[in-house]
Design an enzyme around this catalytic site. Structure first.
Site, PDB file in Angstrom:
ATOM      1  NE  ARG A  39       8.887  -4.773  10.051  1.00  0.00           N
ATOM      2  CZ  ARG A  39       9.799  -4.622  10.982  1.00  0.00           C
ATOM      3  NH1 ARG A  39      10.369  -3.422  11.161  1.00  0.00           N
ATOM      4  NH2 ARG A  39      10.164  -5.628  11.756  1.00  0.00           N
ATOM      5  N   PRO A  45       4.749 -10.246   0.906  1.00  0.00           N
ATOM      6  CG  PRO A  45       4.005 -12.052   2.168  1.00  0.00           C
ATOM      7  CD  PRO A  45       4.576 -11.709   0.828  1.00  0.00           C
ATOM      8  N   GLY A  46       6.142  -9.188   3.079  1.00  0.00           N
ATOM      9  CA  GLY A  46       6.977  -8.454   4.019  1.00  0.00           C
ATOM     10  C   GLY A  46       7.361  -7.075   3.533  1.00  0.00           C
ATOM     11  CD  GLU A  98      -2.925  -6.367 -18.475  1.00  0.00           C
ATOM     12  OE1 GLU A  98      -2.017  -6.569 -19.304  1.00  0.00           O
ATOM     13  OE2 GLU A  98      -3.114  -5.245 -17.955  1.00  0.00           O
ATOM     14  CD  GLU A 101       2.814  -4.094 -22.073  1.00  0.00           C
ATOM     15  OE1 GLU A 101       2.032  -3.562 -22.893  1.00  0.00           O
ATOM     16  OE2 GLU A 101       2.489  -4.382 -20.909  1.00  0.00           O
ATOM     17  CG  LEU A 160       0.330  -2.564 -12.947  1.00  0.00           C
ATOM     18  CD1 LEU A 160       0.792  -1.120 -13.098  1.00  0.00           C
ATOM     19  CD2 LEU A 160       0.793  -3.140 -11.619  1.00  0.00           C
ATOM     20  CB  ALA A 209       0.429 -10.790 -15.719  1.00  0.00           C
ATOM     21  CD  GLU A 216       2.268  -6.983  -7.016  1.00  0.00           C
ATOM     22  OE1 GLU A 216       1.993  -7.365  -8.161  1.00  0.00           O
ATOM     23  OE2 GLU A 216       3.434  -6.788  -6.629  1.00  0.00           O
ATOM     24  CD  GLU A 267       0.930  -8.573 -21.065  1.00  0.00           C
ATOM     25  OE1 GLU A 267       1.255  -9.771 -20.895  1.00  0.00           O
ATOM     26  OE2 GLU A 267       1.215  -7.667 -20.263  1.00  0.00           O
ATOM     27  NE  ARG A 292       7.984  -8.137 -16.790  1.00  0.00           N
ATOM     28  CZ  ARG A 292       6.857  -7.444 -16.813  1.00  0.00           C
ATOM     29  NH1 ARG A 292       6.906  -6.110 -16.771  1.00  0.00           N
ATOM     30  NH2 ARG A 292       5.686  -8.044 -16.901  1.00  0.00           N
TER      31      ARG A 292
END
Length: 217
Positions: A53, A131-132, A109, A159, A94, A92, A136, A113, A80
């Site tokens: 994986r 999750p696969g 944030e 931004e 990191l 939002a 994160e 922003e 994006r």
């Protein structure tokens, strides 16, 4: 037909931490910026064949559902590049400041922003974004009792072109269900906020400094 599925209620509805053995692990790609790719050879505990994986290693993120006294939601419109859309999103970002508390990251944030501060903070929802594919973890906060920040952050790159938008929470939820809004932090956050507002109320949400086991362990 007999249904042998397990039926669970209340406290029985919880994800369980479980780690399968890893025979080997190596970083196969390092961007030097946000992510890396790790290749694990996973060994099933039941004795099946090992399998490989690839895991996108990510520092985690926080998002902010900021609501004013009329339950209007503060949004930013941001380009994006990976998806080729300009999306409406909650503030939002990191978790890329070493040792920074999660709430402080969310406060940063919201200021960077949207030039906004909040006096009332709660944890709205925690999630794994994909999750696969990646480790994160995302924590979305609810922020209320809003006020304008005294200083404005000097934004860069995509931004620098962000717009600020206010929208009634009810309209945001309708747009999500209509398929018109796609940002996952917005989708999860708005639906969770709407559920809390029309359920047990915001005061029953978890405190802003509650532990985050998915990220801390």
């Amino acid at each position: 037909m007999t249904d042998h599925s397990e039926l669970r209620y209340g406290a029985g509805l919880a994800d369980a931490r479980e780690t399968w053995p890893v025979a080997s692990s190596e970083v196969v790609y390092q961007t030097g910026r946000v992510i890396a790719v790790r290749r694990d050879q996973v060994v099933p505990p039941t004795g099946g064949e090992p399998f490989v994986r690839d895991v996108v290693v990510h520092p985690g993120a926080v998002g902010v559902v900021a609501l004013d006294e009329d339950n209007r939601m503060l949004l930013v419109r941001q380009y994006r590049h990976p998806v080729g859309y300009r999306l409406l999103e909650p503030p939002a970002g990191l978790l890329d400041v070493q040792g920074e508390a999660y709430r402080l990251g969310a406060e940063r944030e919201l200021w960077e922003e949207a030039a906004t501060k909040a006096a009332d903070w709660r944890v709205l929802v925690d999630a794994f974004t994909s999750p696969g594919l990646t480790n994160e973890a995302l924590r979305i906060f609810l922020a209320r009792d809003l006020s304008e920040a005294n200083e404005v952050y000097d934004r860069l790159h995509e931004e620098a072109d962000m717009e600020t938008v206010w929208a009634p929470l009810a309209d945001v939820v309708k747009a999500v269900l209509a398929g018109d809004l796609h940002n996952p932090t917005l989708v999860m956050g708005s639906l969770a906020a709407w559920t809390a507002l029309n359920g047990d109320g915001f005061d029953t949400l978890r405190p802003a400094d509650v532990p985050w086991p998915a990220k801390d362990s």
